[in-house]
Design an enzyme around this catalytic site. Structure first.
Site, PDB file in Angstrom:
ATOM      1  CG  LEU A   1      -2.095  -0.960   1.122  1.00  0.00           C
ATOM      2  CD1 LEU A   1      -2.798  -1.092   2.463  1.00  0.00           C
ATOM      3  CD2 LEU A   1      -3.075  -0.485   0.057  1.00  0.00           C
ATOM      4  NE  ARG A   2       7.382   1.510   0.764  1.00  0.00           N
ATOM      5  CZ  ARG A   2       8.026   1.382   1.914  1.00  0.00           C
ATOM      6  NH1 ARG A   2       8.158   2.425   2.688  1.00  0.00           N
ATOM      7  NH2 ARG A   2       8.528   0.227   2.261  1.00  0.00           N
ATOM      8  CB  ALA A   3       2.123   2.461  -4.738  1.00  0.00           C
TER       9      ALA A   3
END
Ligand SMILES: [Zn+2]
Length: 672
Positions: A273-275
């Site tokens: 989910l970093r993006a």
């Protein structure tokens, strides 16, 4: 006198990425990828001049904010109402060869042990607090330092621990790294930790290029005068950054906008989910930069273009970039029905009608200059041509594609080196396991505690110790001697002649060398490639960090003709001689890929020449491995005898694999 940020032309993506981070440091930094000579560094260095000034507690070496000093500050605690001073935001450069102590700071172990004082010397992380930390050639920085750097950037805290004594202090900075992909890639797991990436290339539009040159000339001829003509634009940019920072906390990411962010991330198949987080933050920063309190589709598009390209790459040999059609489609699919599609041109509904357009982030002077969307598109289409293999000169036989790479066993240089950190051969290093102790030549950086206690113990009575606690003096301190691993120069000498026979065998040979190249990439080696075929040997790739370039050369390597083995070995000796001068601490490993045959003009003693060349190489003390490519029912064993002259281990192609040793043992048992 640095180049004004407002005067930078043709680097629109880079300027925008830097500005979004300036507005919202939570975006997580910028990785700038591009060839040399594209003014990456000039642009990054210019940024600090438009960043807001910083208020600091007077005398604090850690840049504490007087309004909210760091409670853990090693120079603290600061009294409320302590003196304050204002200074410009700083740009701190981390040199690629920096030590860990230089980056994170160092504890004075001597004072800690002999005086009981916790003395801490700040490093570059402290200096960069509330400013910019800039790493040129970040791809050449040792993994361990990159890890420390990215950890600090993510936590906003620097943490130093030595022998159980620890110090922590605030370290919030805008991290900017630049790299030339031709000199080697950054590992994917590190790529992912930079918030945004930008591909820069020289603009293709001749008008934009002319404007770049014009401004460079003007700046070189009269730096102060040039800066003065841009002073108003610089001030306006600085004011806009400050205003956007103030506005940022009020920017709202609606459910619909968030849905667009997540849809785009899903469409590009990114891990985790970093993006999504980075894209959302960048979109919010872009909204604030444009003076809006609501995130629009345009914000999401801009954010995705900067946040996603490096997150969807899986293989070091894949090309970067983001497919605009997929992006458009993902945005369109999630567009709320009542929303009209965004206008084609840049929006101009910001609060400041005289302000710059949101797309390029530049000053109002830009109206009428060539710095328009054509330059913008030119810079965003990337520069991937460099990775295309060169066509070979009139091959006798078309290039054979390599077979699939496999994991190979570690080939190493014997003995203990002192080269740059890596993962191949044993070396004295700053990190690694403790193998002994010594009297320190300079300040103690790694204490060897048992040796120190042993040195101090016999003197306790003489030093008048009566109670508990050891009395330690400087002379007792012992430095730990550490052993880790170094990277090497792996120079391949590859037989590409007709003697290598069938296409299937050449595919296997190329596959083996490709496997060794992938291995070199992971072990932080420099690589080079010498090939020999027909009349002569060729330095197909001078020693480089770019394993990609080596793989491209190898894949496109034509084969056929005679086998000038001696020429190949002599060429390798010459390359190694030059590299020994250029990079003396990096130990070479020669990998000769051959069946041991040597042919040439009729009547020559080609095998004898090859033996003499091998003896010459052995005489320079070069470590070598021979990969024997001979196959078929009748074996001449020529490669093995070449190996003997070289003082090298000889491995058959099928013995290169990481698991092949176990296989050999099993086979031996069956025979017994
Ligand atoms: Zn402080």
């Amino acid at each position: 006198m640095s180049f004004p940020f407002a005067a930078v032309v043709g680097m629109d993506d880079l300027r925008l990425a830097l500005l979004l981070n300036a507005v919202s440091p939570a975006v997580g930094g910028v990785l700038v990828r591009g060839e040399k000579g594209t003014a990456k560094s000039t642009t990054v260095r210019a940024l600090t001049a438009v960043l807001p000034t910083v208020d600091v507690v007077a005398g604090c070496r850690f840049g504490c904010d007087p309004a909210a000093p760091d409670p853990a500050c090693p120079d603290g605690p600061h009294e409320p109402g302590a003196g304050a001073q204002t200074r410009p935001a700083r740009l701190v450069e981390l040199p690629v060869g920096a030590s860990e102590d230089r980056l994170v700071g160092s504890l004075d172990l001597e004072r800690a042990l002999t005086e009981g004082v916790k003395a801490f010397e700040p490093g570059l992380l402290a200096a960069a607090h509330r400013g910019v930390l800039y790493v040129d050639e970040v791809n050449l920085l040792h993994d361990h330092l990159v890890d420390l750097l990215l950890d600090a950037a993510a936590m906003g805290t620097a943490y130093v621990e030595r022998e159980g004594i620890s110090v922590r202090h605030a370290a919030r900075f805008l991290l900017v790294g630049t790299m030339n992909p031709e000199e080697g890639e950054l590992r994917p797991q590190l790529l992912d930790r930079f918030g945004l990436t930008v591909e820069v290339a020289a603009p293709r539009d001749p008008d934009v290029r002319a404007e770049v040159v014009r401004r460079r000339f003007a700046s070189d001829a009269d730096p102060a005068g040039f800066a003065a003509t841009w002073a108003a634009e610089e001030t306006a940019l600085a004011a806009r950054i400050a205003a956007a920072r103030e506005l940022l906390p009020r920017v709202v990411l609606s459910d619909a906008a968030l849905r667009q962010v997540t849809a785009v991330c899903a469409a590009f198949d990114v891990d985790g989910l970093r993006a999504d987080l980075v894209t959302a933050r960048a979109a919010m920063a872009h909204a604030a930069w444009c003076g809006r309190e609501e995130v629009t589709e345009d914000d999401v598009r801009v954010a995705a273009r900067l946040a996603l390209p490096h997150r969807r790459r899986r293989n070091p040999f894949d090309a970067p970039g983001l497919d605009e059609e997929t992006l458009d489609q993902a945005l369109e699919d999630t567009r709320p029905d009542d929303d009209p599609p965004p206008p084609d041109g840049p929006e101009d509904d910001g609060p400041d009608p005289a302000g710059p357009s949101p797309e390029d982030g530049s000053g109002p002077q830009d109206a009428g200059t060539p710095e328009d969307r054509s330059g913008h598109l030119g810079s965003s289409t990337g520069s991937q041509d460099a990775e295309t293999p060169r066509p070979g000169p009139a091959p006798e036989r078309a290039a054979v594609a390599p077979s699939d790479p496999v994991r190979v066993r570690r080939l190493e240089v014997p003995g203990i080196g002192a080269g740059a950190p890596g993962r191949r051969s044993r070396a004295r290093s700053e990190r690694g396991r403790v193998v002994g102790s010594t009297r320190p030549a300079g300040p103690v950086t790694r204490l060897h505690l048992p040796a120190t206690v042993l040195a101090a113990a016999p003197h306790q009575h003489a030093r008048g110790r009566t109670g508990p606690g050891l009395r330690v003096v400087r002379d007792d301190l012992r430095q730990a001697v550490l052993e880790g691993r170094e990277g090497n120069l792996v120079l391949f000498v590859v037989d590409a002649s007709g003697s290598m026979g069938a296409r299937s065998r050449m595919a296997a040979v190329k596959g083996a060398v490709l496997s060794l190249l992938l291995d070199a990439y992971q072990r932080r080696d420099k690589v080079g490639l010498v090939t020999f075929r027909g009349g002569d040997a060729e330095l197909a790739l001078p020693p480089t960090w770019s394993v990609e370039a080596a793989a491209a050369r190898l894949t496109g390597l034509p084969t056929g003709g005679r086998t000038p083995l001696a020429a190949g070995l002599l060429r390798a000796a010459e390359v190694l001689r030059v590299e020994r001068v250029r990079d003396p601490r990096r130990r070479p490993l020669l990998v000769v890929v051959t069946d041991g045959r040597a042919t040439g003009a009729r009547g020559g003693d080609h095998l004898g020449e090859a033996r003499r060349a091998a003896a010459l190489l052995a005489g320079t003390g070069t470590s070598a491995v021979v990969v024997d490519c001979e196959s078929g029912p009748v074996r001449l064993g020529l490669a093995a005898s070449l190996g003997t002259v070289l003082g090298a281990e000889t491995l058959r192609l099928d013995e290169l694999g990481a698991d092949s040793l176990a296989g050999t043992v099993r086979a031996a048992r069956q025979v017994a």
